[in-house]
Design a protein around this motif. Structure first.
Motif, mmCIF file in Angstrom:
data_model
loop_
_atom_site.group_PDB
_atom_site.id
_atom_site.type_symbol
_atom_site.label_atom_id
_atom_site.label_comp_id
_atom_site.label_asym_id
_atom_site.label_seq_id
_atom_site.Cartn_x
_atom_site.Cartn_y
_atom_site.Cartn_z
ATOM 1 N N TRP A 201 8.756 5.730 -1.895
ATOM 2 C CA TRP A 201 9.275 6.662 -2.881
ATOM 3 C C TRP A 201 9.595 7.990 -2.337
ATOM 4 N N TYR A 202 10.594 8.779 -3.080
ATOM 5 C CA TYR A 202 10.773 10.053 -2.779
ATOM 6 C C TYR A 202 11.028 10.757 -3.924
ATOM 7 N N ASP A 203 11.052 12.023 -3.862
ATOM 8 C CA ASP A 203 11.306 13.153 -5.205
ATOM 9 C C ASP A 203 12.459 14.239 -4.615
ATOM 10 N N HIS A 204 12.712 15.093 -5.519
ATOM 11 C CA HIS A 204 13.669 16.152 -5.333
ATOM 12 C C HIS A 204 13.511 16.772 -3.962
ATOM 13 N N THR A 205 12.023 17.073 -3.459
ATOM 14 C CA THR A 205 11.712 17.720 -2.219
ATOM 15 C C THR A 205 11.713 16.755 -1.018
ATOM 16 N N ASP B 235 0.855 -1.098 0.123
ATOM 17 C CA ASP B 235 0.116 0.176 -0.039
ATOM 18 C C ASP B 235 0.790 1.266 -0.163
ATOM 19 N N LEU B 236 1.986 1.301 0.906
ATOM 20 C CA LEU B 236 2.663 2.398 0.983
ATOM 21 C C LEU B 236 3.456 2.799 -0.461
ATOM 22 N N LEU B 237 3.909 1.563 -1.178
ATOM 23 C CA LEU B 237 4.608 1.687 -2.347
ATOM 24 C C LEU B 237 3.573 2.478 -3.290
ATOM 25 N N SER B 238 2.517 1.830 -3.405
ATOM 26 C CA SER B 238 1.549 2.398 -4.136
ATOM 27 C C SER B 238 0.966 3.776 -4.010
ATOM 28 N N GLU B 239 0.969 4.214 -2.840
ATOM 29 C CA GLU B 239 0.311 5.629 -2.362
ATOM 30 C C GLU B 239 1.435 6.522 -2.789
ATOM 31 N N THR B 240 2.731 6.208 -2.514
ATOM 32 C CA THR B 240 4.000 7.222 -2.644
ATOM 33 C C THR B 240 4.353 7.237 -4.366
ATOM 34 N N CYS B 241 4.145 6.269 -5.089
ATOM 35 C CA CYS B 241 4.589 6.336 -6.470
ATOM 36 C C CYS B 241 4.189 7.323 -7.260
ATOM 37 N N LYS B 242 4.986 8.261 -7.650
ATOM 38 C CA LYS B 242 4.701 9.327 -8.736
ATOM 39 C C LYS B 242 5.700 9.523 -9.738
ATOM 40 N N PRO B 243 5.793 8.630 -10.619
ATOM 41 C CA PRO B 243 6.938 8.699 -11.589
ATOM 42 C C PRO B 243 6.531 9.621 -12.519
ATOM 43 N N SER B 244 7.476 10.526 -12.845
ATOM 44 C CA SER B 244 7.672 11.703 -13.748
ATOM 45 C C SER B 244 7.298 11.366 -15.278
ATOM 46 N N GLY B 245 6.520 12.074 -16.162
ATOM 47 C CA GLY B 245 6.258 11.821 -17.311
ATOM 48 C C GLY B 245 5.321 11.051 -17.693
ATOM 49 N N TYR B 246 4.476 10.350 -16.604
ATOM 50 C CA TYR B 246 3.151 9.683 -16.768
ATOM 51 C C TYR B 246 2.221 10.172 -16.153
ATOM 52 N N LEU B 247 1.226 9.980 -16.868
ATOM 53 C CA LEU B 247 -0.268 10.483 -16.055
ATOM 54 C C LEU B 247 -0.851 9.252 -15.398
ATOM 55 N N PRO B 248 -1.388 9.392 -14.093
ATOM 56 C CA PRO B 248 -1.703 8.429 -13.423
ATOM 57 C C PRO B 248 -2.648 7.289 -14.013
ATOM 58 N N GLU B 249 -3.249 7.687 -15.342
ATOM 59 C CA GLU B 249 -3.987 6.438 -15.937
ATOM 60 C C GLU B 249 -3.167 5.852 -16.837
ATOM 61 N N GLU B 250 -1.904 5.946 -16.921
ATOM 62 C CA GLU B 250 -0.864 5.445 -17.554
ATOM 63 C C GLU B 250 0.093 4.543 -16.873
ATOM 64 N N ILE B 251 -0.313 4.224 -15.617
ATOM 65 C CA ILE B 251 0.623 3.716 -14.766
ATOM 66 C C ILE B 251 -0.186 2.441 -14.078
ATOM 67 N N LEU B 252 0.440 1.210 -13.965
ATOM 68 C CA LEU B 252 -0.359 0.112 -13.376
ATOM 69 C C LEU B 252 0.699 -0.335 -12.084
#
Length: 257
Positions: A205-209, A40-57
């Motif tokens: 997951w983490y990002d630049h911030t 659950d935590l992996l899925s809730e924090t996964c925000k890959p750049s360059g893809y819309l949410p509807e393009e990610i499984l």
């Protein structure tokens, strides 16, 4: 006149997710409570750049069918990410399994949460048995060639990352239990904290911030900001009243020259 009968496309004749088992069939390493929470935590924090949410499984314990020559063979990764595939918009479209020959896209990253009973398979130290399907490692590395493979051992607090290089997986050097994926401009690492009411060391997951917040964390942060703004406004109103000024009837200052 004789009319030749053209063969049908494999997409029409091969089994789909509706034809293949979606349950565990005599497989070890059944998901425990940790596996469910960590997924659950992996899925809730996964925000890959360059893809819309509807393009990610983002999938947890979803059968992955990988070999069109052996259509009953599958692996069941603890968690994986596929980029560039449509997400189900209706409940009846939700995937029962992920079938490579139907989807046409290989997972970008797979996570295995190491368990004592699956350690040899997860780390590629178990040899393939005669007349048996290939091991997880063989499937991820040699058949699917998944770009990133992550293994987290919560018993030893050990995070290992492997990346396809040539024809093999090569270990990725990581610092402070974090590694950055430049292809999607986010990183994955071990975070100490409380999630779903349980303290521990979690893969996140983490990002630049910094660490990417969960929906609940974002909502709490917004609520705290709103409360802080309200308190500042109340303090200002109290000060104005102390100076004999009604904060609800402030004079209008003209900006006209």
């Amino acid at each position: 006149m004789y009319q030749p009968i053209h063969p049908r496309s494999p997409l029409e004749t091969m089994p789909t997710m509706y034809d293949l088992p979606s349950e565990l069939v005599g497989e070890s390493g059944l998901p425990d409570e940790f596996h469910c929470i960590q997924g659950d935590l992996l899925s809730e924090t996964c925000k890959p750049s360059g893809y819309l949410p509807e393009e990610i499984l983002l999938a947890s314990d979803l059968n992955l069918y990988y070999d069109p020559r052996h259509t009953q063979w599958y692996k069941r990764p603890d968690w994986y990410m596929v980029l560039g595939v449509p997400r189900a918009e209706q409940q009846e479209e939700l995937r029962l399994s992920y079938v490579i020959w139907q989807e046409g896209i290989t997972p970008f990253l797979i996570v295995e949460l190491l368990s004592p009973g699956t350690e040899d398979d997860d780390l590629g130290t178990r040899l393939r048995e005669v007349n048996r399907p290939p091991t997880k490692w063989e499937v991820y590395e040699q058949i699917l060639r998944v770009p990133y493979y992550v293994v987290y051992d919560r018993y030893e607090n050990n995070l290992r990352v492997f990346k396809i290089s040539g024809m093999r997986y090569e270990p990725v050097a990581i610092a402070e239990n974090r590694f950055w994926l430049k292809e999607i401009d986010v990183g994955l690492g071990l975070w100490q904290g409380s999630y779903q009411g349980t303290d521990g060391l979690w893969l996140r997951w983490y990002d630049h911030t910094g660490w990417i917040p969960t929906p609940i964390e974002r909502a709490n942060a917004e609520s705290q900001r709103a409360n802080a703004e309200s308190q500042r406004a109340e303090k200002l109103a109290a000060y104005l009243r102390s100076q004999g000024i009604d904060p609800d009837n402030l004079p209008i200052i003209s900006t006209t020259l």
